[in-house]
Design a protein around this motif. Structure first.
Motif, PDB file in Angstrom:
ATOM      1  N   LEU A 117      29.151  37.802  33.610  1.00 18.85           N
ATOM      2  CA  LEU A 117      28.951  36.491  34.225  1.00 18.85           C
ATOM      3  C   LEU A 117      29.657  35.385  33.434  1.00 18.85           C
ATOM      4  N   VAL A 118      29.614  35.476  32.113  1.00 12.47           N
ATOM      5  CA  VAL A 118      30.327  34.495  31.279  1.00 12.47           C
ATOM      6  C   VAL A 118      31.826  34.582  31.556  1.00 12.47           C
ATOM      7  N   LEU A 119      32.364  35.792  31.598  1.00 13.49           N
ATOM      8  CA  LEU A 119      33.791  35.973  31.876  1.00 13.49           C
ATOM      9  C   LEU A 119      34.150  35.424  33.259  1.00 13.49           C
ATOM     10  N   LEU A 120      33.351  35.745  34.277  1.00 13.63           N
ATOM     11  CA  LEU A 120      33.618  35.261  35.633  1.00 13.63           C
ATOM     12  C   LEU A 120      33.528  33.744  35.711  1.00 13.63           C
ATOM     13  N   TYR A 121      32.568  33.166  34.998  1.00 16.67           N
ATOM     14  CA  TYR A 121      32.417  31.709  34.984  1.00 16.67           C
ATOM     15  C   TYR A 121      33.667  31.056  34.396  1.00 16.67           C
ATOM     16  N   ILE A 122      34.119  31.562  33.264  1.00 23.57           N
ATOM     17  CA  ILE A 122      35.299  30.998  32.598  1.00 23.57           C
ATOM     18  C   ILE A 122      36.543  31.184  33.472  1.00 23.57           C
ATOM     19  N   MET A 123      36.681  32.368  34.056  1.00 20.99           N
ATOM     20  CA  MET A 123      37.837  32.615  34.924  1.00 20.99           C
ATOM     21  C   MET A 123      37.821  31.692  36.130  1.00 20.99           C
TER      22      MET A 123
END
Length: 176
Positions: A117-123
């Motif tokens: 979720l952190v990766l998807l948020y940043i992306m």
């Protein structure tokens, strides 16, 4: 015969239940902010996009359209894009979470979900920044980037995370 399909049915049932519950919870969240403009999560992303763009040398201001439940980005003397609820990637995140939980493997499931979720948020944050930059400097490519390239990147990331989850966590033999 049904016994042979029980593991697959359990995975499908878990996926559907988690997906529907998260989707209904998200809809309830959105309904609670109806008529108040853009929801707080989308607004947070909008503010962060503005901050990143200002840092990158794309002076940005935000203009609320409360009635339209959207916020316009004002970059270099024009409005290249607007932020609406659908730009916050929550629906993509819900799909990601439902799939990972469908192949539940204890506590590491939640660690993987959090990291994903952190990766998807940043992306997603950089997807919106990228779209604003493309629309500011190269408007002729805006539709291609909005409709094809950036969705391919965000959905491609979800598929890649799913493959990592399946290969290295969900189907890994616990005894090895």
């Amino acid at each position: 015969m049904l016994k042979d399909f029980k593991p697959v049915l359990n995975i499908l049932l878990r996926f559907v239940i988690v997906y529907v519950v998260l989707l209904l919870a998200y809809q309830y969240y959105l309904n609670s902010f109806r008529y108040g403009g853009l929801d707080p999560f989308s607004r947070l992303i909008t503010e962060q996009v503005k901050d990143v763009q200002n840092y990158l040398g794309y002076p940005t201001q935000l203009y609320d359209d409360v009635k339209g439940e959207q916020v316009y980005f004002y970059v270099r003397n024009f409005y290249p894009t607007r932020m609406v609820e659908g730009c916050n990637a929550i629906s993509v995140m819900i799909l990601f979470v439902a799939f990972v939980i469908a192949f539940y493997k204890g506590f590491k499931t939640f660690i993987f979900i959090l990291a994903g979720l952190v990766l998807l948020y940043i992306m997603n944050l950089f997807r919106i920044v990228g779209l604003n930059i493309v629309m500011t400097d190269h408007k002729e490519y805006g539709k291609v980037f909005h409709d094809f390239i950036f969705p391919a990147v965000i959905y491609g990331t979800v598929v890649l995370l799913w493959l990592i989850w399946i290969k290295f966590f969900a189907l890994k033999n616990e005894n090895s």
